[in-house]
Motif scaffolding. Structure first.
Motif, PDB file in Angstrom:
ATOM      1  N   SER A   1       2.730   2.611   2.261  1.00 45.24           N
ATOM      2  CA  SER A   1       2.375   3.413   3.426  1.00 45.24           C
ATOM      3  C   SER A   1       3.520   3.443   4.425  1.00 45.24           C
ATOM      4  CB  SER A   1       1.123   2.842   4.096  1.00 45.24           C
ATOM      5  OG  SER A   1       0.838   3.533   5.296  1.00 45.24           O
TER       6      SER A   1
ATOM      7  N   VAL B   1      -7.117   4.243   0.980  1.00 48.71           N
ATOM      8  CA  VAL B   1      -6.137   3.178   0.725  1.00 48.71           C
ATOM      9  C   VAL B   1      -6.853   1.937   0.206  1.00 48.71           C
ATOM     10  CG1 VAL B   1      -4.490   1.590   1.811  1.00 48.71           C
ATOM     11  CG2 VAL B   1      -4.460   4.041   2.384  1.00 48.71           C
ATOM     12  N   TRP B   2      -7.976   1.583   0.831  1.00 48.85           N
ATOM     13  CA  TRP B   2      -8.725   0.401   0.400  1.00 48.85           C
ATOM     14  C   TRP B   2      -9.258   0.603  -1.029  1.00 48.85           C
ATOM     15  CZ3 TRP B   2      -9.358  -4.465   0.650  1.00 48.85           C
ATOM     16  CH2 TRP B   2     -10.546  -5.093   0.251  1.00 48.85           C
TER      17      TRP B   2
ATOM     18  N   THR C   1       0.828  -1.220   0.000  1.00 50.33           N
ATOM     19  CA  THR C   1       0.000   0.000   0.000  1.00 50.33           C
ATOM     20  C   THR C   1       0.857   1.264   0.000  1.00 50.33           C
ATOM     21  OG1 THR C   1      -0.170   0.015   2.436  1.00 50.33           O
ATOM     22  CG2 THR C   1      -1.900  -1.145   1.205  1.00 50.33           C
TER      23      THR C   1
ATOM     24  N   LEU D   1      -4.855  -5.995  -4.344  1.00 49.30           N
ATOM     25  CA  LEU D   1      -4.214  -6.318  -3.073  1.00 49.30           C
ATOM     26  C   LEU D   1      -3.796  -7.782  -2.984  1.00 49.30           C
ATOM     27  CD1 LEU D   1      -3.418  -5.113  -0.322  1.00 49.30           C
ATOM     28  CD2 LEU D   1      -5.655  -5.828   0.545  1.00 49.30           C
TER      29      LEU D   1
ATOM     30  N   HIS E   1      -6.366   0.149  -3.552  1.00 48.28           N
ATOM     31  CA  HIS E   1      -5.650  -1.131  -3.656  1.00 48.28           C
ATOM     32  C   HIS E   1      -6.548  -2.367  -3.629  1.00 48.28           C
ATOM     33  CE1 HIS E   1      -1.726   0.807  -3.236  1.00 48.28           C
ATOM     34  NE2 HIS E   1      -2.265   1.569  -2.296  1.00 48.28           N
TER      35      HIS E   1
ATOM     36  N   LEU F   1      -8.301  -0.326   7.339  1.00 52.87           N
ATOM     37  CA  LEU F   1      -7.527   0.483   6.402  1.00 52.87           C
ATOM     38  C   LEU F   1      -8.259   1.790   6.113  1.00 52.87           C
ATOM     39  CD1 LEU F   1      -6.536  -2.226   3.746  1.00 52.87           C
ATOM     40  CD2 LEU F   1      -5.124  -1.342   5.620  1.00 52.87           C
TER      41      LEU F   1
END
Length: 283
Positions: free
Chosen positions: A49, A80-81, A47, A88, A84, A76
């Protein structure tokens, strides 16, 4: 530990498997390789991050224990979710090879991987052939150097099922109850390989409980103890030096079950209640 993600976050359910032989258990440790640490590192990488998103798991497995059906959740940020979600799984698959995340999906309201679970089911595999265990299975099957009586082991197992105080089979944790409902404990022998498999299912397990139950069963199976002995140890409610905690590599977490979506939150509340046995004093 909330049963809902904070505003602006999405709760994601992860279904995963792992070979535990090179891990120091599930729970993250500063200087050791763990399943939780591997996944959290992978999530941070894929991600892109700088933040570590912490995992909550259905049941912490010990060092060397495997899993086919582990469940965890992670909260999350919604952005972000959204960015990705579609890629993912593929990115995680290329990042870690001893851990496989088979499913990553937005969890229903009220879902908590740990507290919403109805039960966990483990399998423990033992071989008792004089020549040892098939080399291709040795990482997942314990070799016992005496022949085992399946009927005697199942006779002993039947006396253990139900809601009981499993203090005699648990590593005590301060302030934690050892009352559990053991729903299934049963042995079968594969006619071809000769491997014996114990199915052990309960609403929850305390530390070392499964491996201690298996150790007691093996002493019955090889004739060193009578079938009534494990239940007698249980009734005493104290650790018995005669109960051997078997090695972890024969143990696999096979499945975690959850109620219907509309019952998830209620189950999480129920699971947090401190249990007592009928007739037990409060103080």
């Amino acid at each position: 530990m909330s049963d809902e993600a904070e505003p602006g976050f999405v709760r994601v359910r992860l279904d995963l498997s792992y070979d535990g032989k090179d891990f120091s258990g599930w729970a993250k440790q500063t200087s050791r390789r763990t399943v939780q640490g591997e996944i959290e590192d992978a999530l941070r990488t894929v991600t892109r991050s700088s933040v570590t998103y912490g995992l909550t798991v259905a049941g912490r497995t010990d060092a060397g224990v495997h899993s086919r059906g582990q469940v965890a959740h992670v909260d999350l940020p919604a952005g972000v979710w959204a960015e990705h979600e579609e890629k993912l799984l593929r990115r995680l698959a290329g990042h870690k090879r001893q851990v496989r995340i088979w499913r990553a999906a937005k969890a229903p309201a009220g879902f908590n991987a740990r507290f919403s679970a109805l039960w966990r089911r483990y399998a423990y595999r033992v071989g008792d052939r004089p020549g040892g265990v098939d080399p291709l299975l040795r990482g997942h099957v314990l070799w016992h150097d005496r022949p085992l009586d399946l009927d005697a082991m199942n006779e002993a197992a039947a006396l253990m099922v139900g809601e009981q105080d499993f203090a005699a089979y648990c590593k005590k944790r301060e302030g934690a109850t050892t009352i559990r409902t053991l729903q299934k404990l049963h042995w079968v022998r594969d006619p071809e390989s000769g491997v014996l498999t114990a199915t052990v299912q309960a609403d929850a397990f305390c530390h070392n409980m499964v491996r201690a139950l298996i150790g007691a069963a093996l002493f019955v199976g090889d004739g060193r103890r009578p079938a009534a002995w494990p239940a007698e140890v249980l009734a005493a409610k104290v650790r018995d030096p005669g109960v051997h905690v078997v090695r972890p590599h024969g143990l696999t977490l096979e499945e975690v079950a959850y109620p219907a979506d509309e019952l998830l939150a209620a189950r999480a509340v129920e699971a947090r209640n401190v249990r007592t046995l009928p007739g037990a004093g409060c103080c």
